[in-house]
Design a protein around this motif. Structure first.
Motif, PDB file in Angstrom:
ATOM      1  N   LEU A 257      12.458   1.401  -2.047  1.00  0.00           N
ATOM      2  CA  LEU A 257      12.604   0.642  -0.807  1.00  0.00           C
ATOM      3  C   LEU A 257      12.034  -0.768  -0.862  1.00  0.00           C
ATOM      4  O   LEU A 257      12.313  -1.582   0.021  1.00  0.00           O
ATOM      5  CB  LEU A 257      11.914   1.398   0.343  1.00  0.00           C
ATOM      6  N   GLY A 258      11.225  -1.039  -1.847  1.00  0.00           N
ATOM      7  CA  GLY A 258      10.488  -2.291  -1.885  1.00  0.00           C
ATOM      8  C   GLY A 258       9.064  -2.053  -1.407  1.00  0.00           C
ATOM      9  O   GLY A 258       8.814  -1.211  -0.539  1.00  0.00           O
ATOM     10  N   ARG A 259       8.128  -2.796  -1.965  1.00  0.00           N
ATOM     11  CA  ARG A 259       6.708  -2.562  -1.686  1.00  0.00           C
ATOM     12  C   ARG A 259       6.365  -2.730  -0.209  1.00  0.00           C
ATOM     13  O   ARG A 259       5.724  -1.862   0.392  1.00  0.00           O
ATOM     14  CB  ARG A 259       5.863  -3.524  -2.535  1.00  0.00           C
ATOM     15  N   ASN A 260       6.792  -3.837   0.400  1.00  0.00           N
ATOM     16  CA  ASN A 260       6.388  -4.103   1.783  1.00  0.00           C
ATOM     17  C   ASN A 260       6.928  -3.064   2.749  1.00  0.00           C
ATOM     18  O   ASN A 260       6.207  -2.552   3.609  1.00  0.00           O
ATOM     19  CB  ASN A 260       6.860  -5.503   2.209  1.00  0.00           C
ATOM     20  N   LEU A 261       8.215  -2.736   2.642  1.00  0.00           N
ATOM     21  CA  LEU A 261       8.818  -1.767   3.547  1.00  0.00           C
ATOM     22  C   LEU A 261       8.146  -0.410   3.388  1.00  0.00           C
ATOM     23  O   LEU A 261       7.789   0.246   4.375  1.00  0.00           O
ATOM     24  CB  LEU A 261      10.317  -1.666   3.286  1.00  0.00           C
ATOM     25  N   ALA A 262       7.976   0.043   2.143  1.00  0.00           N
ATOM     26  CA  ALA A 262       7.365   1.354   1.905  1.00  0.00           C
ATOM     27  C   ALA A 262       5.948   1.413   2.453  1.00  0.00           C
ATOM     28  O   ALA A 262       5.569   2.379   3.129  1.00  0.00           O
ATOM     29  CB  ALA A 262       7.368   1.660   0.406  1.00  0.00           C
TER      30      ALA A 262
END
Length: 297
Positions: A257-262
């Motif tokens: 999902l990508g670091r920020n979203l997760a």
């Protein structure tokens, strides 16, 4: 009441429209298809700033649930702009049009989220708690600021800070179910992060309560009994009669999902409590998670 609903085609909006009509209220839905803006619908397009001139004529209340899906795709810079347009810019358009009506609606129930609080560990959070940090917290704060501008037109504004909405067709749950049914589910990371949740029925009932009562300001729409992610996954596994002990390492969702979203959606801890609702006399039909999951599944 005669109520305008923006975001009427989503999970919450669809149920809200049906519930309002069952109670005898008249509903006008805002739609983006110009050809269908007749009868019980009006046209609007937040991307272009267009909205029918008569959208709020004779309207008593407005519920704004519009907003692109927060977890639908990675948070690229382009996606972040889309999320902001669909929430902040859309709310600004609604507020401007409401204020321009000959007789402005008396109440705006504005969509918001418990993401306002950010990652706060075990801290107990009520509506008096300040904002957190991160993209989602900043977006939600700006979203609420845009809604609050309606007070200048004498409109009562209540912000619905919604938690995870638990329903059989809730997107987050439909993504979890296949793995859990195979016995491959489990907590995310250490599972200690708090997940504020609310049943779809209570979410819709609370939105109507906010329309009909005198409640104003931020309102946490979540069960009075929040659970940790570990407790949530354990309850889900128990209802499905499947083991739920396979912990998901943080790097997996980050990679997908990508670091920020997760980090902000899955691993953020928000121990929110619905103090404003309970003090106003609202009663939850589904205060506890396990019976709620059993009922909907």
């Amino acid at each position: 009441m005669r109520v305008v609903v923006a975001g009427a085609s989503g999970l919450i909006g669809t149920s809200l429209v049906g519930h309002l009509r069952s109670l005898g209220h008249e509903v006008v839905r805002l739609v983006r298809n110009h050809q269908s803006s007749a009868g019980d619908t009006r046209y609007w397009n937040p991307a272009t700033g267009d909205i029918d001139d008569d959208a709020f004529d004779g309207i008593d209340g407005v519920v704004n649930l519009a907003g692109a899906g927060i977890g639908d795709r990675r948070w690229s810079e382009r996606r972040k702009r889309e999320l902001r347009l669909s929430r902040v810019d859309a709310t600004e358009l609604l507020v401007e049009a409401m204020g321009a009506a000959a007789t402005p609606p008396s109440v705006l129930v504005a969509g918001s989220a418990v993401g306002f609080y950010g990652d706060r560990g075990d801290e107990v959070l009520d509506e008096q708690s300040g904002p957190g940090t991160g993209f989602l917290a900043a977006l939600t704060a700006d979203w609420e600021t845009a809604a609050a501008e309606a007070r200048g037109a004498g409109i009562r504004v209540a912000m619905a800070r919604t938690g995870l909405v638990v329903a059989d067709n809730a997107p987050f749950l439909t993504r979890m179910l296949p793995l859990f049914k195979l016995g491959l589910g489990g907590p995310l990371g250490n599972g200690r992060q708090w997940w504020p949740w609310v049943s779809l029925e209570d979410e819709v009932r609370a939105l109507v309560f906010m329309l009909e009562s005198n409640i104003g300001g931020p309102v946490n729409l979540c069960s009075p009994n929040p659970v940790t992610n570990r407790a949530f996954t354990r309850a889900l596994g128990s209802v499905l009669r499947r083991p739920a002990a396979l912990a998901v390492p943080r790097f997996g969702p980050r990679l997908l999902l990508g670091r920020n979203l997760a980090d902000e959606l899955l691993f953020s801890s928000t121990r929110a409590h619905p103090s404003a609702l309970t003090h106003a006399g609202f009663e939850f039909h589904h205060p506890d998670l396990s019976p709620t999951l059993k009922e909907i599944l």
